[in-house]
Design a protein around this motif. Structure first.
Motif, short mmCIF file in Angstrom:
data_model
loop_
_atom_site.label_atom_id
_atom_site.label_comp_id
_atom_site.label_asym_id
_atom_site.label_seq_id
_atom_site.Cartn_x
_atom_site.Cartn_y
_atom_site.Cartn_z
N ASP A 239 76.13 57.56 -38.26
CA ASP A 239 76.65 58.91 -38.00
C ASP A 239 75.55 59.83 -37.47
O ASP A 239 74.40 59.77 -37.91
N LEU B 94 82.91 61.13 -46.91
CA LEU B 94 84.05 60.31 -46.49
C LEU B 94 85.05 60.12 -47.62
O LEU B 94 84.71 59.67 -48.71
N LEU C 206 85.91 49.43 -44.52
CA LEU C 206 84.59 49.94 -44.14
C LEU C 206 83.51 48.96 -44.59
O LEU C 206 83.55 48.48 -45.72
O1 LIG Z 1 87.19 54.86 -41.77
C1 LIG Z 1 86.11 54.82 -42.37
O2 LIG Z 1 86.06 54.42 -43.54
C2 LIG Z 1 84.83 55.23 -41.72
C3 LIG Z 1 84.98 56.00 -40.45
C4 LIG Z 1 83.66 56.36 -39.83
O3 LIG Z 1 82.69 55.66 -39.95
C5 LIG Z 1 83.54 57.61 -39.05
O4 LIG Z 1 84.56 58.30 -38.84
O5 LIG Z 1 82.39 57.91 -38.64
#
Ligand SMILES: O=C(O)CCC(=O)C(=O)O
Ligand SMILES: [Fe+2]
Length: 286
Positions: free
Chosen positions: A165, A172, A181
């Motif tokens: 990220d 999250l 994930l």
């Molecule tokens: O859906 C998830 O558990 C992770 C999503 C993700 O990594 C993000 O949106 O950056």
């Protein structure tokens, strides 16, 4: 929340927190509203469609190159903080409680993020405001609702490609039942478990830079599933884009030389690198 376990916290890659001040019922309501939105007829959802060169709004994976395999996902992306940045044309009014609940969630996540950034600083024997101060007055929170439909060929396509990220940290909210994930550790992927009532805290690239690499921003991905759909909500805590982000002076010494350059508008840089299939952190590494 008790984060004063210095050493343990230091090696945080991702962490599940339960004691975040929001009830399990409240988190369930968010998931339910998200699901209700994604279940609406396309005609209704497309009222909130993302325009081609925009990030905000409802849509699929962004097309950044013509060789890209698209992620198997539907998304709704909204800037949720500060209030002046809300672009309500993208905020669903159906389901009815969507906006009100998202406002409440945002206020909670803002407080939680700041608590975590303070705990991270304390765990490194720094003044608790060290990270927060660097990120500036004008921090921004972006929310990304992810919906992963069932996929007939889960071996051929991912829900989200491997990435780290670009935020400072990410909060999250995972699906309450369906895993998917995964985090990369060495050459191996391992599953992020579902912990009832918990939020998963993920270190982003900008906290890795600030901490001079003591906190690592992990590469993660999402698998698709042939049997069950999945939902998640990521909120990215983003430093003021005009502030310079760099390793804190106190975390640099002979045994730990400075590992990253000073960067500004890292999210802009992030997309440029991502588009070229490179890890955006490469832009920051010395
Ligand atoms: O859906 C998830 O558990 C992770 C999503 C993700 O990594 C993000 O949106 O950056
Ligand atoms: Fe992510």
């Amino acid at each position: 929340m008790d984060f004063n376990h210095g050493a343990a916290f230091r090696f945080l890659v991702f962490k599940q927190v339960v004691n975040h001040g929001m009830s399990a019922e409240f988190l369930d309501e968010i998931r339910r509203l998200a699901k209700q939105f994604f279940d609406l007829p396309m005609e209704e959802k497309s009222k909130y469609s993302r325009e081609e060169d925009e990030i905000e709004g409802y849509g699929n994976d962004m097309i950044l190159s013509n060789q890209q395999i698209l992620d198997w996902t539907d998304r709704l992306y909204l800037t949720v903080y500060p209030k002046e940045s809300h672009r309500f044309k993208y905020w669903p009014t159906n389901p009815e409680r969507f906006r009100a609940v998202l406002h409440e969630y945002t206020a909670n996540v803002k407080l939680l993020s700041e608590k975590i950034l303070k705990a991270m600083a304390i765990s490194l024997d720094l003044n608790e405001d060290s990270f927060i101060k660097q990120y500036g007055e004008e921090v921004k929170l972006d929310a990304r609702f992810n919906f992963y439909p069932r996929c007939r060929n889960p071996d051929l396509v991912l829900g989200v490609k491997p990435h780290a990220d670009g935020s400072a940290i990410t909060i999250l909210l995972q699906d309450e039942e369906v895993e998917g994930l995964q985090f990369l550790n060495g050459n191996e992927w391992f599953n992020a478990p579902i912990v009832p009532g918990a939020l998963l805290i993920n270190v982003g690239d900008q906290a890795e830079i600030t901490s001079n690499g003591i906190f690592k921003s992990p590469v993660h991905r999402v698998l698709t599933n042939s049997e069950r759909e999945r939902i998640s909500l990521a909120v990215f805590y983003l430093p003021d884009w005009e502030k310079e982000i760099e390793p804190l002076e106190k975390l640099i010494d002979e045994t730990r030389p400075r590992l990253y350059k000073t960067v500004k508008n890292f999210v802009g840089l992030y997309f440029q690198y991502y588009q070229q299939g490179q890890r955006p952190m490469e832009a920051a590494r010395i």
